[in-house]
Design a protein around this motif. Structure first.
Motif, mmCIF file in Angstrom:
data_model
loop_
_atom_site.group_PDB
_atom_site.id
_atom_site.type_symbol
_atom_site.label_atom_id
_atom_site.label_comp_id
_atom_site.label_asym_id
_atom_site.label_seq_id
_atom_site.Cartn_x
_atom_site.Cartn_y
_atom_site.Cartn_z
ATOM 1 N N ALA A 160 10.627 2.588 -10.956
ATOM 2 C CA ALA A 160 10.323 2.405 -9.522
ATOM 3 C C ALA A 160 8.850 2.155 -9.214
ATOM 4 N N GLU A 161 8.089 1.663 -10.181
ATOM 5 C CA GLU A 161 6.725 1.226 -9.868
ATOM 6 C C GLU A 161 6.727 -0.292 -9.790
ATOM 7 N N GLY A 162 6.366 -0.846 -8.647
ATOM 8 C CA GLY A 162 6.448 -2.294 -8.434
ATOM 9 C C GLY A 162 5.358 -3.050 -9.173
ATOM 10 N N THR B 63 3.861 10.001 -7.457
ATOM 11 C CA THR B 63 2.846 8.984 -7.731
ATOM 12 C C THR B 63 1.935 8.676 -6.543
ATOM 13 N N TYR B 64 2.255 9.211 -5.354
ATOM 14 C CA TYR B 64 1.504 8.826 -4.155
ATOM 15 C C TYR B 64 0.000 9.045 -4.313
ATOM 16 N N GLN B 65 -0.387 10.282 -4.683
ATOM 17 C CA GLN B 65 -1.818 10.586 -4.707
ATOM 18 C C GLN B 65 -2.548 9.748 -5.753
ATOM 19 N N ARG B 66 -1.936 9.571 -6.893
ATOM 20 C CA ARG B 66 -2.668 8.809 -7.899
ATOM 21 C C ARG B 66 -2.746 7.317 -7.555
ATOM 22 N N GLU B 67 -1.764 6.821 -6.809
ATOM 23 C CA GLU B 67 -1.859 5.423 -6.351
ATOM 24 C C GLU B 67 -2.951 5.295 -5.286
ATOM 25 N N VAL B 68 -3.092 6.295 -4.439
ATOM 26 C CA VAL B 68 -4.161 6.277 -3.438
ATOM 27 C C VAL B 68 -5.507 6.325 -4.154
ATOM 28 N N ASP B 69 -5.614 7.225 -5.143
ATOM 29 C CA ASP B 69 -6.885 7.378 -5.874
ATOM 30 C C ASP B 69 -7.250 6.104 -6.625
ATOM 31 N N ALA B 70 -6.230 5.448 -7.168
ATOM 32 C CA ALA B 70 -6.492 4.240 -7.965
ATOM 33 C C ALA B 70 -7.080 3.115 -7.122
ATOM 34 N N ASP C 229 7.618 -2.733 -3.398
ATOM 35 C CA ASP C 229 7.522 -1.494 -4.171
ATOM 36 C C ASP C 229 8.301 -0.435 -3.390
ATOM 37 N N LEU C 230 9.460 -0.064 -3.935
ATOM 38 C CA LEU C 230 10.395 0.744 -3.134
ATOM 39 C C LEU C 230 9.886 2.144 -2.826
ATOM 40 N N ARG C 231 8.898 2.592 -3.560
ATOM 41 C CA ARG C 231 8.353 3.922 -3.256
ATOM 42 C C ARG C 231 7.756 3.956 -1.854
ATOM 43 N N TRP C 232 7.251 2.807 -1.400
ATOM 44 C CA TRP C 232 6.568 2.779 -0.092
ATOM 45 C C TRP C 232 7.427 2.075 0.968
ATOM 46 N N SER C 233 8.689 1.851 0.661
ATOM 47 C CA SER C 233 9.559 1.139 1.595
ATOM 48 C C SER C 233 9.996 2.062 2.728
ATOM 49 N N GLY C 234 9.960 1.514 3.943
ATOM 50 C CA GLY C 234 10.415 2.286 5.091
ATOM 51 C C GLY C 234 11.868 2.711 4.961
ATOM 52 N N SER C 235 12.650 1.934 4.246
ATOM 53 C CA SER C 235 14.088 2.212 4.228
ATOM 54 C C SER C 235 14.439 3.451 3.398
ATOM 55 N N LEU D 61 0.831 -1.204 0.000
ATOM 56 C CA LEU D 61 0.000 0.000 0.000
ATOM 57 C C LEU D 61 0.867 1.256 0.000
ATOM 58 N N PRO D 62 0.394 2.283 -0.684
ATOM 59 C CA PRO D 62 1.155 3.542 -0.700
ATOM 60 C C PRO D 62 1.290 4.120 0.712
#
Ligand SMILES: O=C(O)c1cc(C(=O)O)c2c(n1)C(=O)C(=O)c1cc(C(=O)O)[nH]c1-2
Ligand SMILES: [Ca+2]
Length: 704
Positions: free
Chosen positions: A624-626, A685-692, A632-638, A592-593
């Motif tokens: 970088a889109e999993g 990409t965060y908002q559009r992934e949430v919207d999707a 999915d590294l965009r949402w990775s804590g690291s 999840l984002p």
């Protein structure tokens, strides 16, 4: 003794005991046709889940399980082997060869495994770190294990040899190849004595860079025939040349030959690889050898001057086909390059060829020689201009096996269209250890993050079950799927075709016309081919479930167009009176984002993109889109902290899980550039992934 042994005879006469599935393609002809017909067109609508077995790896599952006397032998991702009661799904034993996690990035395309071989009470399978293992089929105890990669294979300097294909056994010899041509490798196959594991012969598929003997079965043909088709000073002399035999190896008892499907060039770029000279034998070829000695008999090159990753490793099938009023024993082949070939199985003579998918790189084949008639623009390494190729590097057909039904006379191909933009690396060939070394511009290999660029690309993506008439060399009909990267096909005497799809559905189709007769929600993309067998006299159909392989790895977010899927790996089996009901409900939301840090250093993100595309994209997804398998590294804590990120990427904190350390490839600044790039991508990409995800299912069906 003709050398066939009891198992060889059993495979040759497979139809005398159709309850078993004794070798990768069921028979030596690899037609993936089973005469079983308890399940047929009239009752398949009642098919039910008989059992399922959860697997302990959640990555791509590509295996064809074998079934011998009611026991299923299935290999899974990370080269693990499970022996299962084929009637109940009960695990009898399992074997984990403990492949080190840092090996994952030595292979291009997920730590997959396509299956095992059975011979005389033993099961054999390859491991991603290059071993061939023999186990006692009853107990799962190790009988022998050998390293299939010889020291000479260091030639490519990168030592990127991985084994993921299924071994085949011919006359008591277990034959296995490997992958690695995207990195730097010199292809070969090795034959080992099934009883002892002793090396019997080895055949290299491309010449020795100094044209010296390797003391292998291939010496004379390479020195006398192949070397002349390469430039003596091209980058292949340092990079290995490629030609890995990573999938199809077939023994044909009729011609008494072993066929190798030979892979692409290394590096891909033909100008850099061979200075734009020569056909580069045996890249993109079928090569026929004698099973006892590995001695060369004939070859047929499908893609001379390969520069598109046009491997000919795709499954080799033999058939008896009426041609001009005469029945001929032929090889039929649908390699990546998009042409369907019919070749005489004894002599390698080209009989005919026709494109089975849309192709733009060649206008056809020379009717006499079978040589492609190139579109000059497709020779991008010679023109120096970009080339939007169809098929692209994933081919009109990849590892997902095709099938043939002698009842309909049709070949059923899991066909696809995935274009690829080929762009030359500027300034000559620049290899990076542990990265894809193609001689291409890795920035351009990706799809720009603009709606126009994405829509144009997505419009060209196709996946379908193609029924091909080999006698007429034309399409009979097709069943369109949502997108590319669907599973292999099984044809049965019940006039059925079984196929699992990228969107997680498992289907049965009418083999005569493609009518959809049954489907089941398997909860994760299926890329493996189904098998069928008898247990206690009852017919079952089984398949490995688990989304992965190179398509979701590299295409990442764009692979969602085949259907959103999260990996839940299992073996599932069906029967007419199955009582296992539905699969347990799973969380299909995936990664999840997570709201990213707001700040990033814009001066670093361009280099971060380059480093990412060079070292990370092939597993974690373009730009970088999993793709639903790896994090999915965009949402990775690291990515939230420089040290945390460096710990993983530089120091290998997650090595055990398949994430190698990259501190010998990149310095800390370059690794930090990647982190800055990931934060940028997360913000974009965060908002559009949430919207999707704002829909009833909460899963991003639509491409954002
Ligand atoms: O050139 C090679 O050595 C090599 C190896 C492999 C492999 O070992 O899986 C693949 C490919 N190439 C390849 O081109 C390809 O499209 C591919 C797809 C897959 C897969 O399992 O999803 N493997 C491979
Ligand atoms: Ca390849």
């Amino acid at each position: 003794d003709d050398g066939q042994g009891a198992t060889g005879e059993a495979i040759i006469h497979a139809d005398d005991h159709p309850g078993d599935w004794l070798t990768y393609g069921r028979t030596y002809s690899e037609q993936r046709y089973s005469p079983l017909d308890q399940i047929n067109r009239s009752n398949v609508g009642n098919l039910k889940l008989a059992w399922y077995l959860d697997l302990d790896t959640n990555r791509g599952q590509e295996g064809t399980p074998l079934v011998v006397d009611g026991v299923m032998y299935a290999t899974t991702n990370w080269s693990m082997m499970k022996a299962v009661d084929a009637a109940t799904g009960k695990l009898l034993w399992s074997y984990d060869p403990r492949v080190p996690g840092n090996i994952a990035d030595k292979g291009c395309c997920d730590t997959v495994n396509r299956g095992a071989a059975y011979w005389n009470g033993k099961v054999f399978f390859g491991t991603f770190d290059g071993r061939l293992i023999a186990l006692d089929a009853k107990t799962g105890k190790l009988v022998w294990s050998v390293n299939t990669i010889p020291p000479e294979a260091e030639l490519g300097k990168q030592r990127s040899y991985t084994v993921d294909g299924a071994p085949r056994v011919a006359k008591g010899r277990v034959i296995i190849g490997n992958g690695g041509s995207e990195f730097g490798a010199r292809g070969f196959v090795s034959a080992f004595d099934a009883e002892t594991g002793k090396l019997d012969w080895r055949f290299f598929t491309v010449p020795n860079p100094k044209n010296e003997p390797d003391h292998a079965a291939s010496d004379s043909v390479l020195m006398n025939k192949a070397y002349q088709t390469w430039s003596p000073t091209g980058a292949w002399t340092r990079q290995g040349g490629g030609g890995t035999v990573w999938d199809s190896i077939v023994y044909d008892p009729v011609s008494d030959l072993v066929y190798l499907g030979v892979g692409n060039g290394s590096p891909w770029n033909y100008k850099y690889r061979s200075e734009g000279k020569g056909d580069n034998l045996f890249l993109g070829s079928i090569v026929a050898l004698k099973p006892e000695t590995g001695e060369y008999v004939w070859h047929f090159q499908e893609t001379p001057m390969d520069q598109w990753d046009f491997t000919s490793v795709q499954q080799i099938m033999t058939l008896d086909l009426p041609i001009n009023g005469e029945t001929r024993h032929v090889i039929v082949h649908a390699p990546k390059n998009g042409f369907f070939y019919i070749i005489d199985a004894k002599t390698g003579e080209f009989i005919s060829g026709k494109n089975y998918v849309y192709v733009n790189w060649a206008s056809g084949l020379d009717p006499k020689t079978g040589r492609p008639i190139y579109n000059p623009d497709a020779l991008y390494t010679l023109t120096g201009k970009d080339w939007y190729g169809i098929p692209g590097d994933l081919g009109g057909h990849n590892f997902a096996a095709m099938a043939f039904s002698p009842k309909t006379g049709l070949v059923y191909i899991p066909a696809q269209q995935v274009p690829f933009l080929y762009t030359n690396q500027k300034g000559g060939f620049l290899p990076h250890p542990d990265s894809w070394n193609l001689g291409l511009d890795m920035n351009k290999v990706g799809i720009p993050d603009s709606p126009e660029a994405k829509q144009a690309f997505v419009k060209d993506l196709k996946g379908y079950l193609l029924a091909w008439d080999p006698q007429k060399q034309q399409e009979a009909w097709r069943v369109d799927h949502k997108g590319p990267w669907n599973g292999g096909i099984l044809a049965t005497g019940g006039d059925l075709l079984f196929q699992g799809l990228a969107n997680g559905e498992f289907h049965a189709y009418d083999a005569t016309n493609g009518s959809d007769l049954f489907h089941f929600a398997a909860d994760s993309g299926i890329i493996a081919p189904p098998v069928t067998y008898l247990a206690n006299g009852k017919q079952y159909v089984a398949v490995e479930v688990g989304w992965g392989g190179i398509y979701p790895f590299f295409l990442g977010g764009l692979a969602r167009t085949s259907g959103w899927t999260v990996n839940h790996s299992r073996i599932i089996a069906f029967s007419l009176d199955g009582k296992a009901g539905e699969l347990p409900k799973q969380n299909n939301e995936g990664f999840l984002p997570v709201k990213p840090p707001a700040q990033f250093d814009a001066a670093r993100t361009d280099n971060g993109y380059f480093q990412f595309q060079t070292y990370c994209a092939a597993c974690h997804g373009d730009n970088a889109e999993g793709g639903g398998v790896l994090p999915d590294l965009r949402w990775s804590g690291s990515i939230r902290h420089q040290d945390a990120f460096y710990n993983v990427v530089g120091r290998g904190a997650l090595t055990a899980y398949g994430m190698d350390r990259f501190d010998s490839n990149m310095n800390p600044n370059e690794i930090e550039d990647i982190r800055q790039f990931l934060i940028k991508r997360a913000n974009e990409t965060y908002q559009r992934e949430v919207d999707a995800r704002k829909n009833a299912a909460g899963i991003p069906e639509q491409l954002p």
